[in-house]
Write a protein that holds these residues in place. Structure first.
Motif, PDB file in Angstrom:
ATOM      1  N   ARG A   7       0.829  -1.204   0.000  1.00  0.00           N
ATOM      2  CA  ARG A   7       0.000   0.000   0.000  1.00  0.00           C
ATOM      3  C   ARG A   7       0.860   1.249   0.000  1.00  0.00           C
ATOM      4  O   ARG A   7       1.948   1.252   0.560  1.00  0.00           O
ATOM      5  N   VAL A   8       0.343   2.305  -0.626  1.00  0.00           N
ATOM      6  CA  VAL A   8       0.968   3.627  -0.571  1.00  0.00           C
ATOM      7  C   VAL A   8      -0.141   4.672  -0.387  1.00  0.00           C
ATOM      8  O   VAL A   8      -1.288   4.451  -0.766  1.00  0.00           O
ATOM      9  N   ALA A   9       0.233   5.803   0.207  1.00  0.00           N
ATOM     10  CA  ALA A   9      -0.714   6.908   0.385  1.00  0.00           C
ATOM     11  C   ALA A   9       0.077   8.216   0.373  1.00  0.00           C
ATOM     12  O   ALA A   9       1.168   8.289   0.941  1.00  0.00           O
ATOM     13  N   PHE A  10      -0.475   9.236  -0.283  1.00  0.00           N
ATOM     14  CA  PHE A  10       0.121  10.570  -0.291  1.00  0.00           C
ATOM     15  C   PHE A  10      -0.496  11.424   0.802  1.00  0.00           C
ATOM     16  O   PHE A  10      -1.696  11.330   1.061  1.00  0.00           O
ATOM     17  N   SER A  11       0.327  12.283   1.408  1.00  0.00           N
ATOM     18  CA  SER A  11      -0.186  13.237   2.391  1.00  0.00           C
ATOM     19  C   SER A  11      -1.056  14.264   1.681  1.00  0.00           C
ATOM     20  O   SER A  11      -0.917  14.477   0.468  1.00  0.00           O
ATOM     21  N   PRO A  12      -1.961  14.930   2.408  1.00  0.00           N
ATOM     22  CA  PRO A  12      -2.849  15.917   1.782  1.00  0.00           C
ATOM     23  C   PRO A  12      -2.110  17.041   1.044  1.00  0.00           C
ATOM     24  O   PRO A  12      -2.598  17.533   0.030  1.00  0.00           O
ATOM     25  N   ASP A  13      -0.931  17.420   1.547  1.00  0.00           N
ATOM     26  CA  ASP A  13      -0.172  18.488   0.880  1.00  0.00           C
ATOM     27  C   ASP A  13       0.819  17.955  -0.153  1.00  0.00           C
ATOM     28  O   ASP A  13       1.606  18.694  -0.720  1.00  0.00           O
ATOM     29  N   SER A  14       0.799  16.647  -0.383  1.00  0.00           N
ATOM     30  CA  SER A  14       1.652  15.971  -1.384  1.00  0.00           C
ATOM     31  C   SER A  14       3.150  16.105  -1.123  1.00  0.00           C
ATOM     32  O   SER A  14       3.954  15.948  -2.032  1.00  0.00           O
ATOM     33  N   THR A  15       3.559  16.338   0.127  1.00  0.00           N
ATOM     34  CA  THR A  15       4.987  16.430   0.437  1.00  0.00           C
ATOM     35  C   THR A  15       5.529  15.126   1.019  1.00  0.00           C
ATOM     36  O   THR A  15       6.745  14.950   1.108  1.00  0.00           O
ATOM     37  N   LYS A  16       4.636  14.206   1.412  1.00  0.00           N
ATOM     38  CA  LYS A  16       5.055  12.942   2.009  1.00  0.00           C
ATOM     39  C   LYS A  16       4.310  11.782   1.351  1.00  0.00           C
ATOM     40  O   LYS A  16       3.211  11.937   0.849  1.00  0.00           O
ATOM     41  N   LEU A  17       4.953  10.625   1.411  1.00  0.00           N
ATOM     42  CA  LEU A  17       4.368   9.390   0.918  1.00  0.00           C
ATOM     43  C   LEU A  17       4.565   8.343   1.995  1.00  0.00           C
ATOM     44  O   LEU A  17       5.663   8.224   2.550  1.00  0.00           O
ATOM     45  N   ALA A  18       3.526   7.612   2.309  1.00  0.00           N
ATOM     46  CA  ALA A  18       3.635   6.488   3.236  1.00  0.00           C
ATOM     47  C   ALA A  18       3.584   5.199   2.430  1.00  0.00           C
ATOM     48  O   ALA A  18       2.841   5.098   1.453  1.00  0.00           O
ATOM     49  N   SER A  19       4.400   4.227   2.823  1.00  0.00           N
ATOM     50  CA  SER A  19       4.382   2.929   2.156  1.00  0.00           C
ATOM     51  C   SER A  19       4.262   1.831   3.203  1.00  0.00           C
ATOM     52  O   SER A  19       4.856   1.915   4.278  1.00  0.00           O
ATOM     53  N   GLY A  20       3.462   0.827   2.894  1.00  0.00           N
ATOM     54  CA  GLY A  20       3.275  -0.311   3.785  1.00  0.00           C
ATOM     55  C   GLY A  20       3.574  -1.595   3.041  1.00  0.00           C
ATOM     56  O   GLY A  20       3.220  -1.740   1.877  1.00  0.00           O
ATOM     57  N   SER A  21       4.228  -2.519   3.731  1.00  0.00           N
ATOM     58  CA  SER A  21       4.699  -3.737   3.077  1.00  0.00           C
ATOM     59  C   SER A  21       4.159  -5.004   3.709  1.00  0.00           C
ATOM     60  O   SER A  21       3.600  -4.986   4.807  1.00  0.00           O
ATOM     61  N   SER A  22       4.382  -6.101   3.010  1.00  0.00           N
ATOM     62  CA  SER A  22       3.900  -7.404   3.452  1.00  0.00           C
ATOM     63  C   SER A  22       4.581  -7.876   4.734  1.00  0.00           C
ATOM     64  O   SER A  22       4.046  -8.717   5.448  1.00  0.00           O
ATOM     65  N   ASP A  23       5.753  -7.317   5.063  1.00  0.00           N
ATOM     66  CA  ASP A  23       6.450  -7.701   6.293  1.00  0.00           C
ATOM     67  C   ASP A  23       6.036  -6.840   7.489  1.00  0.00           C
ATOM     68  O   ASP A  23       6.591  -6.957   8.568  1.00  0.00           O
ATOM     69  N   GLY A  24       5.053  -5.953   7.301  1.00  0.00           N
ATOM     70  CA  GLY A  24       4.566  -5.110   8.381  1.00  0.00           C
ATOM     71  C   GLY A  24       5.298  -3.794   8.532  1.00  0.00           C
ATOM     72  O   GLY A  24       5.008  -3.027   9.443  1.00  0.00           O
ATOM     73  N   SER A  25       6.239  -3.500   7.639  1.00  0.00           N
ATOM     74  CA  SER A  25       6.961  -2.237   7.756  1.00  0.00           C
ATOM     75  C   SER A  25       6.143  -1.101   7.146  1.00  0.00           C
ATOM     76  O   SER A  25       5.522  -1.249   6.099  1.00  0.00           O
ATOM     77  N   LEU A  26       6.128   0.020   7.855  1.00  0.00           N
ATOM     78  CA  LEU A  26       5.473   1.232   7.396  1.00  0.00           C
ATOM     79  C   LEU A  26       6.552   2.315   7.357  1.00  0.00           C
ATOM     80  O   LEU A  26       7.220   2.560   8.360  1.00  0.00           O
ATOM     81  N   LEU A  27       6.764   2.905   6.196  1.00  0.00           N
ATOM     82  CA  LEU A  27       7.767   3.955   6.037  1.00  0.00           C
ATOM     83  C   LEU A  27       7.103   5.244   5.607  1.00  0.00           C
ATOM     84  O   LEU A  27       6.156   5.232   4.815  1.00  0.00           O
ATOM     85  N   LEU A  28       7.606   6.341   6.120  1.00  0.00           N
ATOM     86  CA  LEU A  28       7.149   7.661   5.732  1.00  0.00           C
ATOM     87  C   LEU A  28       8.292   8.327   4.978  1.00  0.00           C
ATOM     88  O   LEU A  28       9.417   8.398   5.478  1.00  0.00           O
ATOM     89  N   TRP A  29       8.014   8.786   3.769  1.00  0.00           N
ATOM     90  CA  TRP A  29       9.022   9.336   2.873  1.00  0.00           C
ATOM     91  C   TRP A  29       8.793  10.823   2.639  1.00  0.00           C
ATOM     92  O   TRP A  29       7.654  11.258   2.497  1.00  0.00           O
ATOM     93  N   ASP A  30       9.888  11.573   2.583  1.00  0.00           N
ATOM     94  CA  ASP A  30       9.838  12.962   2.137  1.00  0.00           C
ATOM     95  C   ASP A  30       9.964  12.934   0.615  1.00  0.00           C
ATOM     96  O   ASP A  30      10.948  12.402   0.080  1.00  0.00           O
TER      97      ASP A  30
END
Length: 75
Positions: A7-30
């Motif tokens: 899964r991926v999701a963009f922040s409302p202001d489009s400055t961040k991206l969140a990614s979720g993986s099959s191993d349970g890791s959730l990352l927040l990206w600039d």
């Protein structure tokens, strides 16, 4: 075992991206720097991601039916 991006999701202001993986890791990206700025380890695969409307938190759902809400550090 190999992890897959689920899964991926963009922040409302489009400055961040969140990614979720099959191993349970959730990352927040600039988006501008392409750097991971936060991470969390969930108890199961990430099956849902959503930013709050104000962009101050992110909700994540897992394959085990658990739901987490994480605050996003404002910089």
């Amino acid at each position: 075992s190999e992890s897959h991006l689920w899964r991926v999701a963009f922040s409302p202001d489009s400055t961040k991206l969140a990614s979720g993986s099959s191993d349970g890791s959730l990352l927040l990206w600039d988006i501008l720097s392409s750097q991971a700025i936060d991470s969390h380890q969930l108890s199961s695969a990430v099956t849902a991601l959503s930013f709050s409307q104000d962009g101050k938190s992110i909700s994540a759902g897992g394959l085990d039916a658990a739901v987490w809400v994480f605050p996003i550090e404002q910089k």
